[in-house]
Design a protein around this motif. Structure first.
Motif, short mmCIF file in Angstrom:
data_model
loop_
_atom_site.label_atom_id
_atom_site.label_comp_id
_atom_site.label_asym_id
_atom_site.label_seq_id
_atom_site.Cartn_x
_atom_site.Cartn_y
_atom_site.Cartn_z
N ILE A 81 0.84 -1.20 0.00
CA ILE A 81 0.00 0.00 0.00
C ILE A 81 0.87 1.25 0.00
N ILE A 82 0.62 2.11 -0.97
CA ILE A 82 1.33 3.39 -1.04
C ILE A 82 0.30 4.47 -0.74
N PHE A 83 0.57 5.30 0.27
CA PHE A 83 -0.37 6.36 0.63
C PHE A 83 0.26 7.70 0.31
N LEU A 84 -0.42 8.49 -0.52
CA LEU A 84 0.14 9.78 -0.94
C LEU A 84 -0.78 10.90 -0.49
N ASP A 85 -0.19 12.01 -0.07
CA ASP A 85 -1.05 13.12 0.33
C ASP A 85 -1.72 13.72 -0.90
N THR A 86 -0.93 13.96 -1.93
CA THR A 86 -1.51 14.52 -3.15
C THR A 86 -0.78 13.96 -4.37
N ILE A 87 -1.53 13.76 -5.45
CA ILE A 87 -0.94 13.20 -6.68
C ILE A 87 -1.81 13.67 -7.84
N ASP A 88 -1.25 13.69 -9.04
CA ASP A 88 -2.08 14.07 -10.19
C ASP A 88 -3.24 13.08 -10.34
N SER A 89 -2.90 11.80 -10.38
CA SER A 89 -3.93 10.77 -10.53
C SER A 89 -3.33 9.46 -10.05
N THR A 90 -4.08 8.71 -9.25
CA THR A 90 -3.54 7.45 -8.73
C THR A 90 -3.31 6.46 -9.88
N ASN A 91 -4.17 6.49 -10.91
CA ASN A 91 -3.93 5.62 -12.06
C ASN A 91 -2.64 6.01 -12.80
N SER A 92 -2.47 7.32 -13.01
CA SER A 92 -1.25 7.77 -13.70
C SER A 92 -0.01 7.38 -12.91
N PHE A 93 -0.10 7.46 -11.60
CA PHE A 93 1.03 7.07 -10.75
C PHE A 93 1.42 5.62 -11.03
N LEU A 94 0.42 4.73 -11.06
CA LEU A 94 0.73 3.32 -11.32
C LEU A 94 1.19 3.10 -12.76
N GLN A 95 0.64 3.87 -13.69
CA GLN A 95 1.10 3.76 -15.09
C GLN A 95 2.60 3.97 -15.16
N LYS A 96 3.07 4.97 -14.41
CA LYS A 96 4.49 5.32 -14.47
C LYS A 96 5.35 4.32 -13.70
N LYS A 97 4.85 3.86 -12.56
CA LYS A 97 5.71 3.11 -11.65
C LYS A 97 5.56 1.59 -11.76
N HIS A 98 4.59 1.11 -12.52
CA HIS A 98 4.26 -0.31 -12.42
C HIS A 98 5.41 -1.28 -12.69
N PRO A 99 6.40 -0.93 -13.55
CA PRO A 99 7.43 -1.94 -13.77
C PRO A 99 8.15 -2.35 -12.49
N GLY A 128 -9.97 15.11 1.13
CA GLY A 128 -10.76 14.74 2.30
C GLY A 128 -12.22 14.41 2.03
N LYS A 129 -12.67 14.55 0.79
CA LYS A 129 -14.08 14.31 0.50
C LYS A 129 -14.32 12.91 -0.04
N GLY A 130 -13.37 12.45 -0.83
CA GLY A 130 -13.59 11.16 -1.48
C GLY A 130 -12.43 10.21 -1.24
N LEU A 131 -12.68 8.93 -1.56
CA LEU A 131 -11.61 7.94 -1.49
C LEU A 131 -11.11 7.71 -2.91
N TYR A 132 -9.82 7.93 -3.12
CA TYR A 132 -9.22 7.78 -4.44
C TYR A 132 -8.16 6.69 -4.34
N ILE A 133 -8.44 5.57 -4.97
CA ILE A 133 -7.57 4.41 -4.79
C ILE A 133 -7.42 3.66 -6.10
N SER A 134 -6.21 3.20 -6.38
CA SER A 134 -5.97 2.40 -7.58
C SER A 134 -5.24 1.12 -7.22
N LEU A 135 -5.48 0.11 -8.03
CA LEU A 135 -4.89 -1.21 -7.80
C LEU A 135 -4.19 -1.68 -9.07
#
Lengths: 327, 327
Positions: A81-99, A128-135
């Motif tokens: 589990i990676i918890f980030l305070d702020t990010i452009d998009s959790t999907n984009s984060f995984l797109q970049k880091k998945h390898p 703080g309003k929504g849950l933003y999570i990617s797998l």
């Protein structure tokens, strides 16, 4: 990370727990435990300490962070589990880091500054309003299974939402989660496929759940079609609880796939609010209307068209006729 | 880049060309022209200069670089071609950079240090022996069209190879290019798809053509199944020529899609060497054998199975029975 693990141990211990016990169960030094305690205190946690008994965490108002989430999960999840305070998009984060990440890695963000929805649309993701999570998934399957994965996700997320909020959303085909005809959760699955063999390299499932939004938290164009668990139930969602349930539920999906299909299929058939409704879709540039009649074994939507013919829809967007117009 | 454009202009001019004319046609300063001339001389190009007449490039032995390729294309291509001396993989390069690149961008590398093939296999990519090129596409289509795009690529690449080498390869379904039952070109298409709508976000087509390999240039495990244009024809390939033809041919594919299907389909049916052969494939873990009988309108492979049933294959790998075993 150590701080979060120490928090989880403190929260889960009955009464005082010794520094030595913490250090042993996490296989870290006593010094690292001390540092973690200091960091938690700096974050505002009130931790009593006693020379003989060790540490004790006083009850806290609810917070949303990795430690709180880990409190509700086996600690072995920590490395996924990676918890980030702020990010452009959790999907984009995984797109970049998945390898460099393992199958089953979750990314959660407190806010997305460039949350993305389907077909290039944006997804409002205020702090703080929504849950933003990617797998990140590396399923052993081919492109033909895309619809099934997205539909299974609808059940997994729906289960978690019901467990935490008591609200069971309906599923608008393919995987919009709806309450009172408004969307409370958006899911965006992005898959990388080898064109020749159709092997799915990886699938990144992004989920945005509207939890604690007031009506005014939605931008004007969205307000008419979107709602939140708070608006629908009058209750605030503990986002750490919801995150932990989503993680458990999606991890079950990951381990189930491609087995246990019947469980997902029967859920889907029972909860798909598109069935029986008049729908509209675009196919090869042509607008088609008809009535949604059933869910095929591959989760395709079976539609009886206005001209009496049957059609099974496996791709594209489907709009459902409401009181006025299609949503 | 300026250097490459100046080289293309010098090569395409009849006799001397003035610095002013070069500067005007590229919309750059005279100083930039001078710098480019110096850089080209440093690279070993012999450029005569005369105060009144300008510059003249003496005939050169063939080289492989962006300027040589641009000599054979409209100069407007310059902004869509990236030429790299060495890279891990041209597909990986586009995977990382595509958000900032336009539809129709090509990447060529002199060598790949980690060339990739299908299903995670590696692709030998020694310097100066092969052409390694990838194309970024943003086609307006859904996942169902994956097979068609990969099959159209087989024709596009095959056309270019024939034009430059005189050899027309056969196509082993789905898009291996074969000469005398050995593979001379591998194609790896990687697509990013939105799981819900099945919209194809982008497709990256990677092509590796074995040009000037001797038999000993192939590693031992590969030698038995691979060949090169040189081994098959006895002639060295001018790689700049081949690159330019591949670019033209793939750019035609990009503009054609999804139209002009008949042209690609009839080529495919005429050149698919899998047809009439005994084949083997794995489906849901089960090995199936049969005879390849035809190509469907969506480029699926129609197979009559050993048990008499018909099957259309759209995914997975298909092996063709050779004199001994399947290749």
């Amino acid at each position: 990370m150590t701080k979060d693990l120490v928090l989880a141990i403190l929260k889960n211990s009955q009464g005082y727990i010794s520094g030595e016990k913490i250090s042993k169960s996490l296989n870290i030094s006593r010094c690292a435990v001390n540092k973690a305690i200091c960091a938690l205190r700096k974050d505002g946690y009130i931790i009593m300490s006693s020379t003989n008994k060790g540490y004790f965490l006083q009850n806290q108002s609810e917070r949303f962070n990795l430690g709180e989430i880990l409190t509700l999960l086996p600690l072995s999840y920590a490395k996924r589990i990676i918890f980030l305070d702020t990010i452009d998009s959790t999907n984009s984060f995984l797109q970049k880091k998945h390898p460099n990440l393992e199958d089953g890695t979750f990314v959660i963000a407190n806010e997305q500054t460039n949350g993305r929805g389907r077909l290039g649309r944006s997804f409002d993701s205020p702090k703080g309003k929504g849950l933003y999570i990617s797998l990140l998934l590396r399923p052993d399957c081919v492109g033909e299974n895309l619809t099934e994965i997205t539909c299974r996700t609808a059940k997994a997320v729906s289960d978690a939402i019901e467990k935490v909020s008591g609200i069971r959303p309906g599923v608008k085909w393919v995987n919009d989660l709806m309450v009172n005809r408004k969307k409370i959760c958006g899911i965006l699955t992005e898959m990388s496929i080898e064109g020749e063999s159709k092997t799915v390299r990886n699938a990144i499932i992004g989920i945005g759940i509207n939890c604690n939004h007031d009506k005014t938290d939605f931008s004007e164009g969205v307000r008419e079609f979107a709602s939140s668990l708070y608006i629908e139930s009058g209750k605030r969602t503990n986002m750490s609880f919801l995150a932990a349930e989503i993680i458990k539920s999606l991890d079950k999906l990951r381990k189930d796939f491609p087995n246990n299909k019947e469980e997902y299929l029967s859920f889907y058939r029972n909860n798909c609010i598109t069935l029986g409704k008049e729908i509209r879709t675009i196919r090869k540039g042509e607008e088609l209307t008809g009535t949604a009649e059933g869910i095929e074994d591959d989760f395709g939507l079976r539609v009886r068209l206005s001209d009496g013919k049957n059609l099974v829809i496996n791709s594209g967007e489907v709009s459902v006729r409401g009181t006025d117009g299609y949503v």
